[in-house]
Design a protein around this motif. Structure first.
Motif, mmCIF file in Angstrom:
data_model
loop_
_atom_site.group_PDB
_atom_site.id
_atom_site.type_symbol
_atom_site.label_atom_id
_atom_site.label_comp_id
_atom_site.label_asym_id
_atom_site.label_seq_id
_atom_site.Cartn_x
_atom_site.Cartn_y
_atom_site.Cartn_z
ATOM 1 N N GLU A 16 19.868 103.672 13.106
ATOM 2 C CA GLU A 16 19.236 104.664 13.986
ATOM 3 C C GLU A 16 20.162 105.076 15.124
ATOM 4 N N ILE A 18 23.459 104.867 15.280
ATOM 5 C CA ILE A 18 24.629 105.604 14.783
ATOM 6 C C ILE A 18 24.219 107.039 14.437
ATOM 7 N N GLN A 22 25.909 110.278 16.040
ATOM 8 C CA GLN A 22 26.560 111.296 15.207
ATOM 9 C C GLN A 22 25.951 112.679 15.413
ATOM 10 N N LYS A 26 29.717 117.024 15.147
ATOM 11 C CA LYS A 26 30.294 116.851 13.807
ATOM 12 C C LYS A 26 31.813 116.706 13.867
ATOM 13 N N ARG A 27 32.355 116.713 15.080
ATOM 14 C CA ARG A 27 33.805 116.502 15.224
ATOM 15 C C ARG A 27 34.135 115.025 15.380
ATOM 16 N N MET A 28 33.112 114.148 15.283
ATOM 17 C CA MET A 28 33.307 112.723 15.500
ATOM 18 C C MET A 28 33.963 112.098 14.261
ATOM 19 N N GLY A 29 35.217 111.676 14.405
ATOM 20 C CA GLY A 29 35.924 111.078 13.275
ATOM 21 C C GLY A 29 35.880 109.559 13.289
ATOM 22 N N GLY A 30 35.649 108.970 14.478
ATOM 23 C CA GLY A 30 35.645 107.506 14.581
ATOM 24 C C GLY A 30 34.527 107.005 15.474
ATOM 25 N N ILE A 31 33.816 105.989 14.995
ATOM 26 C CA ILE A 31 32.756 105.357 15.782
ATOM 27 C C ILE A 31 33.051 103.864 15.821
ATOM 28 N N ALA A 32 33.172 103.322 17.027
ATOM 29 C CA ALA A 32 33.351 101.874 17.162
ATOM 30 C C ALA A 32 32.084 101.307 17.769
ATOM 31 N N HIS A 103 39.026 110.750 17.232
ATOM 32 C CA HIS A 103 39.939 109.843 16.519
ATOM 33 C C HIS A 103 39.600 108.385 16.829
ATOM 34 N N ARG A 104 40.130 107.479 16.012
ATOM 35 C CA ARG A 104 39.673 106.094 16.092
ATOM 36 C C ARG A 104 40.120 105.333 17.335
ATOM 37 N N GLN C 14 24.587 100.485 7.865
ATOM 38 C CA GLN C 14 25.124 99.489 8.815
ATOM 39 C C GLN C 14 24.175 98.319 8.962
ATOM 40 N N THR C 33 32.394 96.743 14.830
ATOM 41 C CA THR C 33 32.440 97.564 13.622
ATOM 42 C C THR C 33 33.201 98.850 13.910
ATOM 43 N N PHE C 34 33.735 99.415 12.839
ATOM 44 C CA PHE C 34 34.325 100.745 12.925
ATOM 45 C C PHE C 34 33.782 101.566 11.763
ATOM 46 N N ILE C 35 33.351 102.793 12.078
ATOM 47 C CA ILE C 35 32.890 103.719 11.046
ATOM 48 C C ILE C 35 33.747 104.977 11.138
ATOM 49 N N GLY C 36 34.390 105.322 10.034
ATOM 50 C CA GLY C 36 35.128 106.577 9.958
ATOM 51 C C GLY C 36 34.216 107.636 9.360
ATOM 52 N N CYS C 37 34.185 108.827 9.973
ATOM 53 C CA CYS C 37 33.299 109.905 9.522
ATOM 54 C C CYS C 37 34.121 111.131 9.160
ATOM 55 N N ARG C 39 34.977 114.736 9.647
ATOM 56 C CA ARG C 39 34.846 115.734 10.697
ATOM 57 C C ARG C 39 34.733 117.125 10.083
ATOM 58 N N ASP C 40 34.099 118.040 10.815
ATOM 59 C CA ASP C 40 33.953 119.400 10.268
ATOM 60 C C ASP C 40 35.105 120.298 10.690
ATOM 61 N N PHE C 41 36.157 119.684 11.289
ATOM 62 C CA PHE C 41 37.237 120.464 11.864
ATOM 63 C C PHE C 41 38.464 119.568 11.886
ATOM 64 N N GLY C 91 30.372 115.257 8.570
ATOM 65 C CA GLY C 91 29.410 114.456 9.319
ATOM 66 C C GLY C 91 29.020 113.173 8.623
#
Lengths: 141, 79, 141, 79
Positions: A16, A18, A22, A26-32, A103-104, C14, C33-37, C39-41, C91
């Motif tokens: 939930e 995450i 998100q 939608k430009r989120m490439g890395g979530i820690a 980025h990560r 997760q 944790t790390f999540i790679g997503c 990106r729309d760009f 996304g």
């Protein structure tokens, strides 16, 4: 949607949190993320549960300040901080931090910074309940 | 009246989570601290931080307004 | 229970992965944790989806080697690595890494190390699908 | 027979994800590489790594056994 910064008794869901993170971009490439859990053993003693006390209004204000500072300092797209209070059994989740960036590297650095700062700045106290009695935890300086 | 709150290990040593201290004109934070420290010396051994109305205060000479919320806190151990 | 190291087409949860990680030890105080997503760009172009190709058997073997090395190097209690392949929309989640340790610092460090190493050592390739056409991604050295 | 696999951008440039190369006694990895590079020079421009039977190989003089699985790979871009 739930607030990005919260203090609550009930457990939380990473899925939930995450999803909420998100949703901000939608430009989120890395979530820690970081999850702190109640261990069943601490400094040689068995721990059956942990009890948390908090100065709630100030804790939420401090957590919001940390989130704002992390967003600026690391250029995050979003961040979330959830801390539970009350009684938490061994193995249960205590605290959740998530940082999302394009980025990560900034996401990972921000997550590490946030949990370190939270432990320094947020007025919350833990008491370990053991078969030998209860003891408030004295943090290492 | 000044509302003083205690949490966690400090509340346990004071034996209360809230006490009232009578306000007087010209009162500063140090007045409240000195008054309570005399009553609860063991609790104040572990006090490291003070907050007034939810903000960290380092300067004990801060003048207090009536009805302020004051908190004396030990080192945090959340997370 | 699902394997700790996997390559799969389907999305992951997760909550499920963290539960599996926590099940390995009640001494786990910190989980990073790390999540790679997707990106729309990316580099100035709109990306509608990302397509992944993998040398599956070797990728899983390399991911298992990374997990083993992280466990030893950072003294982890457990770690999990999941990478999706096939077509992934903007996304959506691509990769998941989790590292659990008694304390937070090794968990956070291991998580960062694992995603950096995965990008270096695991035979997986991504192609960005854009309105202007497809392009395989050339990683920065 | 040596089975040679290609993935991602290399497979696209070769136009196939698998080819067979006839085995001969004394064959080394470089023989396979040279043979395929002559056929697909554009693909081999981006080849950075080789693997034999799933293990990274840096030494192109590695002798090959019949039925080996050989892969020529470009820089990875997963994660």
């Amino acid at each position: 949607m739930k607030d990005a910064v919260r203090i609550q008794q009930e457990d939380f869901s990473q899925d939930e949190e995450i999803k909420a993170l998100q949703a901000s971009s939608k430009r989120m490439g890395g979530i820690a993320t970081f999850i702190g859990c109640a261990r069943d053993f601490s400094e040689g003693r068995e721990v059956t549960e942990i009890s948390f006390d908090a100065y709630g209004s100030m804790a939420v204000a401090e957590m919001n300040k940390l989130r704002d500072e992390a967003m600026t300092r690391f250029g995050l797209l979003d961040a979330r901080i959830v801390h539970r209070v009350g009684v938490i059994g061994a193995g249960e989740q205590i605290v959740f931090i998530a940082a999302g960036a394009e980025h990560r590297a900034p996401a990972l650095q921000a997550c590490h910074w946030l949990i370190d700062e939270l432990k320094q700045c947020v007025p919350i106290w833990k008491k370990e309940v053991t078969p030998q009695g209860d003891a408030w935890v004295t943090p290492h300086p | 009246m000044i509302k003083v709150l205690f949490f966690g290990p400090v509340a346990e040593r004071v034996g209360a989570s809230e006490v009232q201290v009578k306000f007087h004109a010209g009162m500063i934070l140090q007045d409240v601290r000195a008054h309570l420290q005399a009553l609860h010396p063991e609790a104040f051994e572990i006090v490291c931080f003070a907050a007034v109305n939810g903000a960290h205060i380092h300067d004990m000479s801060l003048p207090l307004a009536d009805y302020s919320e004051v908190v004396f806190m030990s080192r945090f151990s959340g997370g």
